[in-house]
Design a protein around this motif. Structure first.
Motif, mmCIF file in Angstrom:
data_model
loop_
_atom_site.group_PDB
_atom_site.id
_atom_site.type_symbol
_atom_site.label_atom_id
_atom_site.label_comp_id
_atom_site.label_asym_id
_atom_site.label_seq_id
_atom_site.Cartn_x
_atom_site.Cartn_y
_atom_site.Cartn_z
ATOM 1 N N HIS A 134 34.301 71.643 45.934
ATOM 2 C CA HIS A 134 34.605 72.959 45.371
ATOM 3 C C HIS A 134 35.488 73.691 46.378
ATOM 4 O O HIS A 134 35.117 73.872 47.529
ATOM 5 C CB HIS A 134 33.343 73.769 45.109
ATOM 6 N N MET A 135 36.678 74.113 45.927
ATOM 7 C CA MET A 135 37.650 74.759 46.803
ATOM 8 C C MET A 135 37.981 76.150 46.278
ATOM 9 O O MET A 135 37.835 76.432 45.087
ATOM 10 C CB MET A 135 38.918 73.919 46.901
ATOM 11 N N ALA A 136 38.478 77.002 47.169
ATOM 12 C CA ALA A 136 38.696 78.412 46.825
ATOM 13 C C ALA A 136 39.784 78.595 45.774
ATOM 14 O O ALA A 136 39.732 79.547 44.992
ATOM 15 C CB ALA A 136 39.057 79.213 48.080
ATOM 16 N N GLY A 137 40.786 77.735 45.727
ATOM 17 C CA GLY A 137 41.805 77.840 44.702
ATOM 18 C C GLY A 137 42.524 79.174 44.700
ATOM 19 O O GLY A 137 43.151 79.572 45.673
ATOM 20 N N ALA A 138 42.415 79.900 43.573
ATOM 21 C CA ALA A 138 43.089 81.192 43.438
ATOM 22 C C ALA A 138 42.150 82.363 43.709
ATOM 23 O O ALA A 138 42.494 83.505 43.420
ATOM 24 C CB ALA A 138 43.673 81.320 42.028
ATOM 25 N N PRO A 163 38.911 85.620 49.277
ATOM 26 C CA PRO A 163 40.026 86.170 50.049
ATOM 27 C C PRO A 163 41.163 85.152 50.152
ATOM 28 O O PRO A 163 40.931 83.947 50.175
ATOM 29 C CB PRO A 163 39.404 86.440 51.416
ATOM 30 N N TYR A 164 42.401 85.655 50.239
ATOM 31 C CA TYR A 164 43.563 84.787 50.277
ATOM 32 C C TYR A 164 43.911 84.483 51.728
ATOM 33 O O TYR A 164 44.455 85.320 52.446
ATOM 34 C CB TYR A 164 44.734 85.465 49.554
ATOM 35 N N VAL A 165 43.555 83.275 52.151
ATOM 36 C CA VAL A 165 43.728 82.885 53.558
ATOM 37 C C VAL A 165 44.370 81.505 53.695
ATOM 38 O O VAL A 165 44.278 80.880 54.742
ATOM 39 C CB VAL A 165 42.374 82.916 54.305
ATOM 40 N N VAL A 166 44.999 81.022 52.626
ATOM 41 C CA VAL A 166 45.714 79.750 52.664
ATOM 42 C C VAL A 166 47.172 80.015 52.301
ATOM 43 O O VAL A 166 47.468 80.720 51.329
ATOM 44 C CB VAL A 166 45.093 78.726 51.691
ATOM 45 N N ASP A 167 48.085 79.465 53.084
ATOM 46 C CA ASP A 167 49.499 79.758 52.857
ATOM 47 C C ASP A 167 50.123 78.815 51.833
ATOM 48 O O ASP A 167 49.455 77.939 51.263
ATOM 49 C CB ASP A 167 50.275 79.747 54.176
ATOM 50 N N ASP A 185 51.978 76.328 52.055
ATOM 51 C CA ASP A 185 51.976 74.900 52.386
ATOM 52 C C ASP A 185 50.579 74.311 52.513
ATOM 53 O O ASP A 185 50.431 73.140 52.857
ATOM 54 C CB ASP A 185 52.754 74.670 53.679
ATOM 55 N N GLY A 186 49.543 75.132 52.283
ATOM 56 C CA GLY A 186 48.189 74.604 52.267
ATOM 57 C C GLY A 186 47.404 74.753 53.552
ATOM 58 O O GLY A 186 46.347 74.129 53.701
ATOM 59 N N TYR A 187 47.885 75.587 54.474
ATOM 60 C CA TYR A 187 47.216 75.735 55.759
ATOM 61 C C TYR A 187 46.527 77.092 55.872
ATOM 62 O O TYR A 187 46.993 78.095 55.308
ATOM 63 C CB TYR A 187 48.214 75.566 56.905
ATOM 64 N N LEU A 188 45.463 77.127 56.631
ATOM 65 C CA LEU A 188 44.720 78.356 56.881
ATOM 66 C C LEU A 188 45.612 79.371 57.589
ATOM 67 O O LEU A 188 46.356 79.034 58.511
ATOM 68 C CB LEU A 188 43.490 78.043 57.747
ATOM 69 N N CYS A 189 45.544 80.636 57.144
ATOM 70 C CA CYS A 189 46.382 81.674 57.732
ATOM 71 C C CYS A 189 45.683 83.017 57.612
ATOM 72 O O CYS A 189 44.593 83.121 57.034
ATOM 73 C CB CYS A 189 47.746 81.731 57.035
ATOM 74 N N ASP A 190 46.287 84.059 58.156
ATOM 75 C CA ASP A 190 45.756 85.412 58.026
ATOM 76 C C ASP A 190 46.052 85.952 56.627
ATOM 77 O O ASP A 190 47.029 85.554 55.979
ATOM 78 C CB ASP A 190 46.368 86.339 59.075
ATOM 79 N N GLU A 191 45.202 86.891 56.193
ATOM 80 C CA GLU A 191 45.332 87.426 54.834
ATOM 81 C C GLU A 191 46.669 88.121 54.599
ATOM 82 O O GLU A 191 47.184 88.119 53.478
ATOM 83 C CB GLU A 191 44.182 88.387 54.536
ATOM 84 N N ASP A 192 47.228 88.733 55.631
ATOM 85 C CA ASP A 192 48.490 89.451 55.437
ATOM 86 C C ASP A 192 49.701 88.519 55.404
ATOM 87 O O ASP A 192 50.840 88.959 55.255
ATOM 88 C CB ASP A 192 48.679 90.515 56.519
ATOM 89 N N ASN A 227 49.186 83.841 44.575
ATOM 90 C CA ASN A 227 50.061 82.767 44.104
ATOM 91 C C ASN A 227 50.367 81.761 45.206
ATOM 92 O O ASN A 227 50.373 80.546 44.968
ATOM 93 C CB ASN A 227 51.368 83.358 43.568
ATOM 94 N N GLU A 228 50.613 82.261 46.406
ATOM 95 C CA GLU A 228 50.912 81.346 47.512
ATOM 96 C C GLU A 228 49.694 80.502 47.855
ATOM 97 O O GLU A 228 49.814 79.320 48.171
ATOM 98 C CB GLU A 228 51.396 82.135 48.726
ATOM 99 N N GLN A 229 48.495 81.118 47.789
ATOM 100 C CA GLN A 229 47.289 80.340 48.094
ATOM 101 C C GLN A 229 47.083 79.247 47.066
ATOM 102 O O GLN A 229 46.744 78.108 47.424
ATOM 103 C CB GLN A 229 46.062 81.258 48.141
ATOM 104 N N LEU A 230 47.256 79.573 45.781
ATOM 105 C CA LEU A 230 47.077 78.544 44.758
ATOM 106 C C LEU A 230 48.073 77.406 44.963
ATOM 107 O O LEU A 230 47.708 76.228 44.870
ATOM 108 C CB LEU A 230 47.244 79.137 43.361
#
Length: 597
Positions: free
Chosen positions: A402-406, A409-413, A415-422, A427-430
């Protein structure tokens, strides 16, 4: 008058005397400032985290007692540092430091006790104070007013300020200490601490593999938008049959994951804990996992056990990655999350977003001795690249991710890597998660297990722009030149029967598979949506972390399910559910016994 040394400079003795005088003054100020510094730190670093944990013990996988030592030491250390720094403020404005520290400490208490009424729970969604501008502005004016008044009075009347400061600090400390003692939930050492281990999330079989991936809020509309914006994504899913008309059973993660894992609808007539227990211990659920084990599969559920089963102990005998964990390890990241959770309670409304965390995130980063605790898969791609995949010939593999998907909190960029919310958005996280899943497939191909694997991709639920869930299936040995699409009226009810069919088992007691329906078929499908209706009784709440107490502070908790039946497509159910949110109408109402949301 004492003469100066030659050249008009102060003598060594004068310098030494001046230094001694400074540090004596600093020490006096330091001792006075210990009280307000301690109250501020005690409130935010010790009382806040422990009080929230005590109030939400039904949801959390750790106790207040397990974090008390670490947060107690942090309280003492922060008190000393803050008092020492503020004691450097010169004596001529000696009341300034008292006013600032006492003002902040008092406003922490006032904010939590009286001024948090407009905010909801810590679900990972940032709080938009623009929705309540009058409350937000009034809130910051009160903060500014109290701070200014206390600073001015402390500067004008420094000696009296010391006495008042001690009295106020003692009173507020005592009030919080009594509250903590009277609401204390002792740690239950009588039952093991069961957790879902992530140790084998990258292990696959040289024999048979079934992979089930659920992406949160992953609905057909946003999937198709991603494919249109970035056609290269289609290559990842070219071997799949895409069902663009799959009905989800529920509108939220809980109890969607419970249903997907047990094939049992949530019983609203009994307490939530009983309903979840009964679902995971139902004959159908047990038979499903028994069949997988009989076929030689090791079953690993890589998800948040609290959303699926209110605790991994309900998964014993079904999931093979349920392990007995040791004590909680308070890592720096865990400490940061919990401190943010507390500061979200105490900060003025305008600053709360800087400390917004998700309840799932807090539970997910909790690590325990003797087990590699799985996160919510925000860092799946970087972990995959670092660890790679391994093969075993000892058993077949059934892995459910089970993954966060859309979902926030939005913390995936992108390209699929963990990042800061800002640095990202929904859309970029999905897109990042689609890249993540596609890269995962490439790794499966590299070790030679992709072609013969059965892979099912879906969502736990849709979202407001489309309430349906994505459905994609690639059977073992199945290849295509391009992804095929069907609008057959399928449902998440069909997922478990489809898996049983893949195993060659009789699935008739479970319903139908996704392959039993064609585009020309008419099918009445059912979905349920949480809601609050004033004509039904308010209910107790057992779910997501509340920032200030478990009684919701007057906030309305969902007390019903709106039940919808429909024969059609995504637009049909979207119109029905919009009518529910706008006017409170459903085909049927199911009152809740208590509420997770």
């Amino acid at each position: 008058m004492r003469p100066y040394a030659a050249g008009g400079h102060m003598s060594m003795a004068d310098t030494t005397t001046t230094k001694d005088s400074f540090w004596k003054g600093w020490l006096r100020r330091f001792l006075v400032l210990l009280a307000p510094a301690f109250l501020m730190c005690f409130t935010a670093i010790f009382f806040g985290p422990l009080d929230i944990v005590n109030s939400n013990q039904m949801y959390l996988t750790f106790s207040a007692g397990s974090i008390a030592p670490a947060f107690g030491l942090a309280t003492v250390g922060a008190t000393v540092v803050i008092a020492a720094v503020f004691a450097l403020i010169p004596g001529r404005v000696r009341g300034l430091a008292i006013g600032i520290l006492l003002g902040v400490a008092v406003m922490f208490y006032v904010q939590a006790a009286f001024m948090n009424g407009v905010i909801g729970t810590l679900d990972g969604n940032t709080f938009d104070w623009h929705d309540f501008p009058q409350e937000a502005y009034k809130n910051i004016v009160i903060w500014a007013g109290v701070l200014i008044v206390l600073i001015v009075l402390a500067v004008l009347f420094p000696e009296k300020a010391k006495t008042v400061c001690l009295i106020v600090c003692a009173a507020l400390f005592l009030a919080q200490a009594v509250a903590l003692v009277t609401t204390w939930v002792p740690e239950d050492k009588s039952t093991p601490n069961y957790q879902l281990s992530g140790d084998d999330q990258f292990e696959f079989s040289t024999g048979e593999n079934i992979i089930f991936i659920t992406l949160d809020q992953f609905n057909p509309l946003i999937f198709e938008e991603q494919l249109e914006a970035d056609p290269s994504l289609r290559e990842y899913f070219k071997d799949f049959l895409y069902f663009d008309n799959m009905s989800s059973c529920y509108s939220f993660t809980f109890p969607s994951l419970m249903y997907l894992g047990t094939h049992q609808y949530f019983d609203t007539t009994v307490p939530t804990r009983e309903a979840v227990y009964n679902a995971w211990h139902s004959d159908q659920a047990q038979e499903f996992y028994d069949i997988l084990h009989e076929h030689g599969y090791e079953v690993n559920l890589f998800m948040e056990s609290n959303y699926a089963a209110l605790g991994a102990e309900n998964m014993i005998g079904k999931a093979d990655n349920v392990v007995e964990a040791g004590d909680l390890v308070v890592t720096p990241l865990f400490f940061e999350f919990v401190l943010d959770m507390s500061l979200y309670r105490y900060m003025p409304i305008l600053l709360k977003n800087d400390f917004c965390v998700s309840t799932g995130g807090i539970v997910d980063i909790s690590t325990y001795e003797g087990v590699k605790k799985l996160r919510i898969n925000y860092d799946f791609l970087s972990s995959l690249e670092a660890d790679g995949l391994t093969l075993t010939d000892e058993h077949n593999v059934f892995n459910w991710y089970h993954m966060a998907g859309a979902h926030f909190p939005y913390v995936v960029d992108y390209d699929g890597y963990l990042c800061d919310e800002d640095e990202t958005d929904r859309n970029e996280q999905l897109h990042g998660y689609l890249v993540m899943v596609g890269t995962f497939f490439e790794y499966l191909k590299d070790i030679g297990v992709y072609d013969d694997a059965t892979i099912i991709i879906s969502a736990d639920h849709g979202y407001f722009e489309c309430f349906q869930a994505v459905g994609m299936v690639k059977l073992s040995g199945e290849t295509r030149t391009a992804m095929e699409t069907t609008s057959a009226p399928v449902s998440q009810e069909d997922i478990m029967p489809t898996i049983l069919d893949v195993l060659g088992e009789d699935y008739s007691d479970y319903g139908t598979t996704v392959f039993d329906w064609s585009e020309s078929d008419h099918r009445i499908r059912c979905t349920r949506v949480w809601g609050y209706m004033t004509q039904y009784p308010d209910v107790d709440w057992i779910g997501n972390l509340d920032q200030w107490d478990a009684e919701a502070n007057g906030f309305e908790r969902y007390n019903v399910f709106g039940v919808f039946y429909y024969d059609g497509d995504r637009d049909t159910i979207l119109n029905k559910e919009r009518y529910w949110y706008n006017y409170g109408y459903a085909d049927r109402i199911e009152p809740l016994y208590d509420s997770f949301y």
